[in-house]
Scaffold this active site. Sequence first.
Site, PDB file in Angstrom:
ATOM      1  N   LYS A  87       0.859  -1.190   0.000  1.00  0.00           N
ATOM      2  CA  LYS A  87       0.000   0.000   0.000  1.00  0.00           C
ATOM      3  C   LYS A  87       0.897   1.242   0.000  1.00  0.00           C
ATOM      4  CE  LYS A  87      -3.655  -2.678   0.986  1.00  0.00           C
ATOM      5  NZ  LYS A  87      -4.782  -2.902   0.099  1.00  0.00           N
ATOM      6  N   HIS A 129      -6.859 -13.511  -7.045  1.00  0.00           N
ATOM      7  CA  HIS A 129      -7.644 -12.534  -6.294  1.00  0.00           C
ATOM      8  C   HIS A 129      -9.077 -12.572  -6.800  1.00  0.00           C
ATOM      9  CE1 HIS A 129      -9.128  -8.797  -4.621  1.00  0.00           C
ATOM     10  NE2 HIS A 129      -8.117  -8.837  -3.790  1.00  0.00           N
TER      11      HIS A 129
END
Length: 473
Positions: free
Chosen positions: A169, A288
């Site tokens: 992130k 994902h």
Amino acid sequence: TKASVGFKAGVKDYKLTYYTPDYETKDTDILAAFRVTPQPGVPPEEAGAAVAAESSTGTWTTVWTDGLTSLDRYKGRCYHIEPVVGEENQYIAYVAYPLDLFEEGSVTNMFTSIVGNVFGFKALRALRLEDLRIPPAYSKTFEGPPHGIQSERDKLNKYGRPLLGCTIKPKLGLSAKNYGRACYECLRGGLDFTKDDENVNSQPFMRWRDRFLFCAEALYKAQAETGEIKGHYLNATAGTCEEMIKRAVFARELGVPIVMHDYLTGGFTANTSLAHYCRDNGLLLHIHRAMHAVIDRQKYHGMHFRVLAKALRMSGGDHIHAGTVVGKLEGEREMTLGFVDLLRDDYIEKDRSRGIFFTQDWVSMPGVIPVASGGIHVWHMPALTEIFGDDSVLQFGGGTLGHPWGNAPGAVANRVALEACVQARNEGRDLAREGNEIIREASKWSPELAAACEIWKAIKFEFEPVDKLDIKK
């Protein structure tokens, strides 16, 4: 001949042809459990039969060409209907499909039939596919996961504990060099994997080739310093299948162990192609599930995640995100454990208390490792270790990079917490009851863990899940 018998035109009730309560299911049938909410005035048998018809051979009127084939051989059959406990005018309709209706090795074709047009059907207020039973005769036409759980452990030389990951992130906006630096710090600190976020593909601020290079450099450097095998999930998802394979080829040339794909937005056709490439070239494949909640979150319409999970095991993937039970994203405990077993185990018994409608026998198809990710931190470690067991990946994005001292100490804190929980479990301690105590003890000799414990001591995401198991009210 059939065609000369005389053809009776007109519209007739579906249930006359497609509702067959006496039917005995075959071992080769694909079985489906649908949650059906009929429109007022539509009887459940007609609604269930309509689902069977519209997802197999039927159409809204009788057609002359029905006489040219054997409907009895090819039609889907609604063979059982039961009311849903605790709900009014809602039923579970069980439908059996003959195997010949489906192309071998194609999840795409299976879904086009079973969850295609039928979901827009007017006679139903809502429709949800709760579960599928995939017979070995069909699952054997798929290659499944490129490697599977045991092969992955052998490749990575990591045994007896869950694996640790971290999503880098901020997920968008970093340059490739800074992104690689964050990967290095996390891997150096003790994580097994770092991860591209699902929406990191190849944007103007960071093109894919630059990212691949800097991440490869990061993981080789961390590997050399720690003596452990490291990985970074390089997201190969792209706008075309050709571009996706090009990225996977480059990852293989760099010698990295694992790539990644967003299987729902990328599509099952692309996913299966990538899985075949990964198997042929020794790459692990991390999956994902971006977009899954669009399909699976509403209780009355759509498709349950356990179906998407089974489909992924057939299409191919070595890891898949599967909820956390304790973090920021949707997931009820028993239900989550149900589909975690469907991903990992060879043989899963029917168990309605965990949302499993059919006994599923995968025979020898490799398993998929469930990934717990989303809003988790060191205080969750005992619960995660207990819920998911060793064959899992625990992913801490903010829970690593949000550490007050930086990324590497954040990674250290997670690794120390995990090793403490695994050791405590192996010594016979009860993680559910003594979890906080175990973490506190470990933090006495790990300043990194102590700092993490302090900063996240009161963070919880407490909301009722939207999608729950059915229980009598």
